[in-house]
Design a protein around this motif. Sequence first.
Motif, PDB file in Angstrom:
ATOM      1  N   LEU A 122       0.773  -1.227   0.172  1.00 39.21           N
ATOM      2  CA  LEU A 122      -0.014  -0.018   0.157  1.00 39.21           C
ATOM      3  C   LEU A 122       1.026   1.187  -0.047  1.00 39.21           C
ATOM      4  O   LEU A 122       0.365   2.255  -0.385  1.00 39.21           O
ATOM      5  N   GLN A 123       2.083   1.174   0.516  1.00 42.33           N
ATOM      6  CA  GLN A 123       2.871   2.517   0.855  1.00 42.33           C
ATOM      7  C   GLN A 123       3.175   3.113  -0.508  1.00 42.33           C
ATOM      8  O   GLN A 123       2.916   4.421  -0.548  1.00 42.33           O
ATOM      9  N   PRO A 124       3.454   2.399  -1.795  1.00 40.11           N
ATOM     10  CA  PRO A 124       3.405   3.234  -2.811  1.00 40.11           C
ATOM     11  C   PRO A 124       2.294   4.022  -3.528  1.00 40.11           C
ATOM     12  O   PRO A 124       2.409   5.091  -3.933  1.00 40.11           O
ATOM     13  N   ILE A 125       1.077   3.597  -3.136  1.00 39.08           N
ATOM     14  CA  ILE A 125      -0.106   3.927  -3.490  1.00 39.08           C
ATOM     15  C   ILE A 125      -0.545   5.207  -2.616  1.00 39.08           C
ATOM     16  O   ILE A 125      -0.797   6.383  -3.236  1.00 39.08           O
ATOM     17  N   ILE A 126      -0.184   5.158  -1.387  1.00 39.47           N
ATOM     18  CA  ILE A 126      -0.308   6.105  -0.505  1.00 39.47           C
ATOM     19  C   ILE A 126       0.606   7.364  -0.560  1.00 39.47           C
ATOM     20  O   ILE A 126       0.346   8.548  -0.718  1.00 39.47           O
ATOM     21  N   GLU A 127       1.743   7.080  -0.983  1.00 42.80           N
ATOM     22  CA  GLU A 127       2.956   8.018  -1.430  1.00 42.80           C
ATOM     23  C   GLU A 127       2.397   8.792  -2.797  1.00 42.80           C
ATOM     24  O   GLU A 127       2.306   9.898  -2.417  1.00 42.80           O
ATOM     25  N   ASN A 128       1.891   8.174  -3.594  1.00 49.24           N
ATOM     26  CA  ASN A 128       1.546   8.635  -4.830  1.00 49.24           C
ATOM     27  C   ASN A 128       0.349   9.366  -4.491  1.00 49.24           C
ATOM     28  O   ASN A 128       0.312  10.698  -5.010  1.00 49.24           O
ATOM     29  N   ALA A 129      -0.529   9.122  -3.448  1.00 47.92           N
ATOM     30  CA  ALA A 129      -1.481   9.922  -3.362  1.00 47.92           C
ATOM     31  C   ALA A 129      -1.403  11.441  -2.570  1.00 47.92           C
ATOM     32  O   ALA A 129      -1.904  12.319  -3.053  1.00 47.92           O
ATOM     33  N   VAL A 130      -0.433  11.305  -1.901  1.00 45.59           N
ATOM     34  CA  VAL A 130       0.044  12.376  -1.132  1.00 45.59           C
ATOM     35  C   VAL A 130       0.978  13.398  -2.215  1.00 45.59           C
ATOM     36  O   VAL A 130       0.759  14.767  -2.402  1.00 45.59           O
ATOM     37  N   ILE A 131       1.779  12.887  -2.884  1.00 39.47           N
ATOM     38  CA  ILE A 131       2.989  13.522  -3.716  1.00 39.47           C
ATOM     39  C   ILE A 131       2.086  13.939  -4.971  1.00 39.47           C
ATOM     40  O   ILE A 131       2.500  15.105  -5.414  1.00 39.47           O
ATOM     41  N   HIS A 132       1.136  13.365  -5.556  1.00 43.28           N
ATOM     42  CA  HIS A 132       0.822  13.529  -6.949  1.00 43.28           C
ATOM     43  C   HIS A 132      -0.534  14.195  -6.730  1.00 43.28           C
ATOM     44  O   HIS A 132      -1.278  14.892  -7.733  1.00 43.28           O
ATOM     45  N   GLY A 133      -1.389  13.982  -5.661  1.00 44.95           N
ATOM     46  CA  GLY A 133      -2.769  14.391  -5.453  1.00 44.95           C
ATOM     47  C   GLY A 133      -2.929  15.537  -4.469  1.00 44.95           C
ATOM     48  O   GLY A 133      -3.531  16.583  -4.804  1.00 44.95           O
ATOM     49  N   ILE A 134      -2.287  15.402  -3.469  1.00 42.30           N
ATOM     50  CA  ILE A 134      -2.379  16.555  -2.407  1.00 42.30           C
ATOM     51  C   ILE A 134      -1.427  17.613  -2.542  1.00 42.30           C
ATOM     52  O   ILE A 134      -1.757  18.547  -2.302  1.00 42.30           O
ATOM     53  N   GLU A 135      -0.242  17.354  -2.430  1.00 43.03           N
ATOM     54  CA  GLU A 135       0.732  18.412  -2.531  1.00 43.03           C
ATOM     55  C   GLU A 135       0.552  19.334  -3.550  1.00 43.03           C
ATOM     56  O   GLU A 135       0.602  20.737  -3.291  1.00 43.03           O
ATOM     57  N   PRO A 136       0.232  18.882  -4.684  1.00 46.34           N
ATOM     58  CA  PRO A 136       0.005  19.935  -5.836  1.00 46.34           C
ATOM     59  C   PRO A 136      -1.433  20.964  -5.514  1.00 46.34           C
ATOM     60  O   PRO A 136      -1.335  22.047  -6.253  1.00 46.34           O
ATOM     61  N   LYS A 137      -2.014  20.403  -4.855  1.00 45.93           N
ATOM     62  CA  LYS A 137      -3.039  21.310  -4.456  1.00 45.93           C
ATOM     63  C   LYS A 137      -3.018  22.735  -3.620  1.00 45.93           C
ATOM     64  O   LYS A 137      -3.780  23.475  -3.571  1.00 45.93           O
ATOM     65  N   LYS A 138      -1.762  22.390  -2.891  1.00 52.65           N
ATOM     66  CA  LYS A 138      -1.433  23.675  -1.995  1.00 52.65           C
ATOM     67  C   LYS A 138      -2.532  23.896  -0.890  1.00 52.65           C
ATOM     68  O   LYS A 138      -2.543  25.050  -0.611  1.00 52.65           O
ATOM     69  N   GLN A 139      -3.233  23.073  -0.598  1.00 51.92           N
ATOM     70  CA  GLN A 139      -4.303  23.278   0.480  1.00 51.92           C
ATOM     71  C   GLN A 139      -4.155  21.801   1.073  1.00 51.92           C
ATOM     72  O   GLN A 139      -3.872  20.839   0.631  1.00 51.92           O
ATOM     73  N   PRO A 140      -4.606  21.861   2.478  1.00 54.53           N
ATOM     74  CA  PRO A 140      -4.826  20.576   3.192  1.00 54.53           C
ATOM     75  C   PRO A 140      -5.811  19.710   2.440  1.00 54.53           C
ATOM     76  O   PRO A 140      -6.648  19.891   1.763  1.00 54.53           O
ATOM     77  N   GLY A 141      -5.184  18.372   2.571  1.00 53.75           N
ATOM     78  CA  GLY A 141      -6.043  17.293   1.788  1.00 53.75           C
ATOM     79  C   GLY A 141      -6.408  16.137   2.790  1.00 53.75           C
ATOM     80  O   GLY A 141      -5.813  16.108   3.851  1.00 53.75           O
ATOM     81  N   LYS A 142      -6.714  15.070   2.096  1.00 52.72           N
ATOM     82  CA  LYS A 142      -7.345  13.812   2.757  1.00 52.72           C
ATOM     83  C   LYS A 142      -7.093  12.634   2.085  1.00 52.72           C
ATOM     84  O   LYS A 142      -7.252  12.752   0.795  1.00 52.72           O
ATOM     85  N   VAL A 143      -6.385  11.686   2.829  1.00 55.10           N
ATOM     86  CA  VAL A 143      -6.305  10.346   2.189  1.00 55.10           C
ATOM     87  C   VAL A 143      -6.948   9.454   3.137  1.00 55.10           C
ATOM     88  O   VAL A 143      -6.638   9.238   4.232  1.00 55.10           O
ATOM     89  N   SER A 144      -7.574   8.392   2.356  1.00 56.24           N
ATOM     90  CA  SER A 144      -8.292   7.665   3.243  1.00 56.24           C
ATOM     91  C   SER A 144      -8.100   6.243   2.958  1.00 56.24           C
ATOM     92  O   SER A 144      -7.921   5.889   1.440  1.00 56.24           O
ATOM     93  N   ILE A 145      -8.085   5.376   3.616  1.00 53.27           N
ATOM     94  CA  ILE A 145      -7.666   3.784   3.271  1.00 53.27           C
ATOM     95  C   ILE A 145      -8.646   2.982   4.112  1.00 53.27           C
ATOM     96  O   ILE A 145      -8.821   2.987   5.357  1.00 53.27           O
ATOM     97  N   ILE A 146      -9.215   2.151   3.143  1.00 53.99           N
ATOM     98  CA  ILE A 146     -10.550   1.454   3.498  1.00 53.99           C
ATOM     99  C   ILE A 146     -10.051   0.048   2.897  1.00 53.99           C
ATOM    100  O   ILE A 146      -9.863  -0.115   1.848  1.00 53.99           O
ATOM    101  N   SER A 147     -10.284  -1.182   3.981  1.00 52.65           N
ATOM    102  CA  SER A 147     -10.096  -2.611   3.417  1.00 52.65           C
ATOM    103  C   SER A 147     -11.432  -3.283   3.990  1.00 52.65           C
ATOM    104  O   SER A 147     -12.218  -2.800   4.629  1.00 52.65           O
ATOM    105  N   LYS A 148     -11.704  -4.168   3.075  1.00 52.20           N
ATOM    106  CA  LYS A 148     -12.974  -4.887   3.095  1.00 52.20           C
ATOM    107  C   LYS A 148     -12.940  -6.434   2.645  1.00 52.20           C
ATOM    108  O   LYS A 148     -12.315  -6.769   1.576  1.00 52.20           O
TER     109      LYS A 148
END
Length: 108
Positions: A1-27
Amino acid sequence: LQPIIENAVIHGIEPKKQPGKVSIISKIVSEKYIAFKIEDNGVGMNPEKLQSLKDKINSSGEDDSNINIGIQIVQDRIKYYFGSQYGIDIKSSPNEGTTVYIKIPLVF
């Protein structure tokens, strides 16, 4: 899961320049497999970029660029160890975020 979460932060949240949210759900979906959902509310991707990413991660390592190599390695390993019915799927919308689904077998 680590590379996926890292991508979410680096490529999704950081460019936004605002606080963001990453959620992880397993089922546990059935007696046969478990699903993970990693979702961010970051910048997302346009359809062309999303399709390009999907093509790269499904190329079985044929693309030798360093772009998204972490997610491609995860995809390759899942398919190698568990079979082609398992792996990663990605959904994304510009300015809304990205969701990555991971499906692997449930083994006890």
